[in-house]
Structure formats: structure tokens, C-alpha cells
Design a protein around this motif. Structure first.
Motif, PDB file in Angstrom:
ATOM      1  N   ILE A 158      -5.328  -2.526  -7.369  1.00 44.62           N
ATOM      2  CA  ILE A 158      -5.945  -1.191  -6.633  1.00 44.62           C
ATOM      3  C   ILE A 158      -7.158  -1.632  -5.635  1.00 44.62           C
ATOM      4  CG2 ILE A 158      -7.868   0.578  -7.431  1.00 44.62           C
ATOM      5  CD1 ILE A 158      -6.460   0.862 -10.054  1.00 44.62           C
ATOM      6  N   GLN A 159      -7.273  -0.710  -4.613  1.00 44.02           N
ATOM      7  CA  GLN A 159      -7.811  -1.305  -3.255  1.00 44.02           C
ATOM      8  C   GLN A 159      -9.383  -0.933  -3.381  1.00 44.02           C
ATOM      9  OE1 GLN A 159      -5.943  -3.110  -1.335  1.00 44.02           O
ATOM     10  NE2 GLN A 159      -4.495  -2.876  -2.698  1.00 44.02           N
ATOM     11  N   SER A 160      -9.691   0.212  -3.966  1.00 42.47           N
ATOM     12  CA  SER A 160     -11.132   0.855  -3.626  1.00 42.47           C
ATOM     13  C   SER A 160     -11.662   1.093  -5.103  1.00 42.47           C
ATOM     14  CB  SER A 160     -11.211   2.005  -3.034  1.00 42.47           C
ATOM     15  OG  SER A 160     -10.643   2.793  -3.570  1.00 42.47           O
ATOM     16  N   GLU A 161     -13.313   0.940  -5.070  1.00 44.75           N
ATOM     17  CA  GLU A 161     -13.820   1.237  -6.351  1.00 44.75           C
ATOM     18  C   GLU A 161     -13.631   2.714  -6.748  1.00 44.75           C
ATOM     19  OE1 GLU A 161     -18.459   1.060  -8.153  1.00 44.75           O
ATOM     20  OE2 GLU A 161     -17.821  -0.356  -6.500  1.00 44.75           O
ATOM     21  N   ALA A 162     -13.630   3.615  -5.977  1.00 43.39           N
ATOM     22  CA  ALA A 162     -13.244   5.019  -6.041  1.00 43.39           C
ATOM     23  C   ALA A 162     -11.798   5.143  -6.777  1.00 43.39           C
ATOM     24  CB  ALA A 162     -13.394   5.946  -5.022  1.00 43.39           C
ATOM     25  N   GLU A 163     -10.872   4.429  -6.269  1.00 45.24           N
ATOM     26  CA  GLU A 163      -9.587   4.434  -6.945  1.00 45.24           C
ATOM     27  C   GLU A 163      -9.599   3.819  -8.220  1.00 45.24           C
ATOM     28  OE1 GLU A 163      -4.923   3.031  -5.806  1.00 45.24           O
ATOM     29  OE2 GLU A 163      -6.668   2.407  -4.461  1.00 45.24           O
TER      30      GLU A 163
ATOM     31  N   PHE B 174      -9.257  -5.147 -10.137  1.00 44.55           N
ATOM     32  CA  PHE B 174      -8.743  -4.828  -8.808  1.00 44.55           C
ATOM     33  C   PHE B 174      -7.442  -5.559  -8.814  1.00 44.55           C
ATOM     34  CE2 PHE B 174     -13.351  -3.669  -7.664  1.00 44.55           C
ATOM     35  CZ  PHE B 174     -12.850  -2.371  -7.264  1.00 44.55           C
TER      36      PHE B 174
ATOM     37  N   LYS C  56       0.891  -1.174  -0.130  1.00 46.33           N
ATOM     38  CA  LYS C  56      -0.200   0.094  -0.007  1.00 46.33           C
ATOM     39  C   LYS C  56       1.059   1.154   0.134  1.00 46.33           C
ATOM     40  CE  LYS C  56      -3.988   2.192   0.569  1.00 46.33           C
ATOM     41  NZ  LYS C  56      -4.898   2.814  -0.509  1.00 46.33           N
TER      42      LYS C  56
ATOM     43  N   ARG D 113     -12.148   3.765 -10.462  1.00 42.39           N
ATOM     44  CA  ARG D 113     -12.753   4.695 -11.355  1.00 42.39           C
ATOM     45  C   ARG D 113     -12.057   5.826 -11.731  1.00 42.39           C
ATOM     46  NH1 ARG D 113     -17.867   3.227 -12.390  1.00 42.39           N
ATOM     47  NH2 ARG D 113     -19.015   2.012 -10.909  1.00 42.39           N
TER      48      ARG D 113
END
Length: 190
Positions: A142-147, A137, A96, A149
Motif C-alpha cells: 500500500i502506498q499511502s497512509e489514507a489507503e 505498507f 501501481k 487506513r
């Protein structure tokens, strides 16, 4: 200071001046700065992050081998470059936050990670027509959906490929450029 402001042009200017003091001929005149390897390690990260690999190798050759293996400030860019050359992207992207010896290093480490994701994205576009979102992912680490997108929007349209989410899949839609007809018969006949 330039790194904190994310002013790369200013950073490059300051480094071009500062590197003069780290030249082996100048170092015979005055003692080494206590921050010399901190600054050189940051510069090596900059070179990696902006894909200036030839310059990176030129600069690393100027650093004693002992320092390359034992200096905490130099080991960070050396290990990142080694993982990159090996193709061990998971070792680079899987963490991370990279363990960095100075807070200014994180900016260039993040830029380097973005560059690796960019290369993976170009390969994915060529290899697949679409991917399951769950797989993206893992692939891009990538860790999050926002990241995800944000990553998708930053890659959409690059290299002539549009990225589009439909249902649970990410589609890579290649843009078709207008193809011009080559007048082969005319060229052969003339």
C-alpha cells in the motif's frame, strides 16, 4: 456498460447470454466478433477477481493455446493467474496500475488485487500479534497512509479479529467467543 456501473449481477446476466455466441458450435454459423477476445479476457478477469477458479480453468480450456499466449486481451488474466498460483504476489501487487489493454479491465484487476490483499491480511492475523506500521505498507503493498487506513477499516472485525493502531504498530486482537462447556461426564455416563 455493466462493469462501468459496477453492477456485477447485470454483468453476469449479460455474459451468460453473450457466451452463447462464443460457443464453438455457434461460431461455425457466424464469424467471430471483433471484440470476442476483449470480452472473454474481461470475463476471465471477473472469474479471477471473484475467486471462481474452477470456472476460470473451464473457460481458459475453451480458448486456443495460441490465443492464450499471443492475444493481448487473454494474456492479462493468464499472467495474473500464473503469478497468483506461483505465489508471486509482489509481481501482481507491486505495480501501481496493471498494464491493461482495455479500460474496463481495470475494475476487475483492482478487485483481484483486493482479494490478494485480503488473503495476505488473513495470514498476517494468524502469524503476528502486531506489526510495525512501516512493515504493513510493504506487506500489503500500500502506498499511502489514507489507503492503509481504508484497508484497516475494511478488515477490522473480519474473521473474528479486530485491527487496532497503537503508536507505530498495528495490533491484531482476536475476539474471544463465549465458549460453552461440554458436559463430558454426563455424555460419557449416559
Amino acid at each position: 456498460m455493466s462493469v462501468e456501473k459496477h453492477d456485477i449481477a447485470e454483468y453476469e446476466l449479460h455474459m451468460s447470454v453473450l457466451k452463447t455466441y462464443y460457443d464453438e458450435h455457434f461460431r461455425k454459423l457466424i464469424p467471430d466478433s471483433q471484440k470476442m477476445y476483449t470480452v472473454l479476457g474481461l470475463y476471465l478477469l471477473y472469474l479471477l477477481a471473484y475467486n471462481k477458479i474452477a470456472e476460470y480453468h473451464t473457460e481458459i480450456e475453451l480458448i486456443p493455446v495460441h490465443e492464450q499466449h499471443n492475444n493481448v486481451f487473454i494474456k492479462v488474466p493468464v499472467s495474473l493467474e500464473q503469478h497468483f498460483v506461483e505465489g508471486s504476489y509482489a509481481k501482481i501487487l507491486g505495480q501501481k496500475r496493471q498494464a491493461v489493454p482495455h479500460e474496463a479491465y481495470q475494475f476487475f484487476v483492482d478487485k483481484f488485487l483486493d482479494a490478494i490483499r485480503y488473503e495476505i491480511a488473513r495470514s498476517a492475523e494468524k502469524a503476528y500479534q502486531s506489526l510495525r506500521i512501516a512493515d504493513t505498507f510493504k506487506l500489503f503493498m500500500i502506498q499511502s497512509e489514507a489507503e492503509l487506513r481504508t484497508f484497516i477499516s475494511s478488515n477490522d472485525g473480519k474473521e473474528g479479529v479486530n485491527w487496532r493502531i497503537e503508536g507505530d504498530r498495528l495490533h491484531f486482537v482476536k475476539q474471544h467467543a463465549d465458549q460453552k462447556e461440554i458436559p463430558s461426564a454426563k455424555m460419557i455416563g449416559d
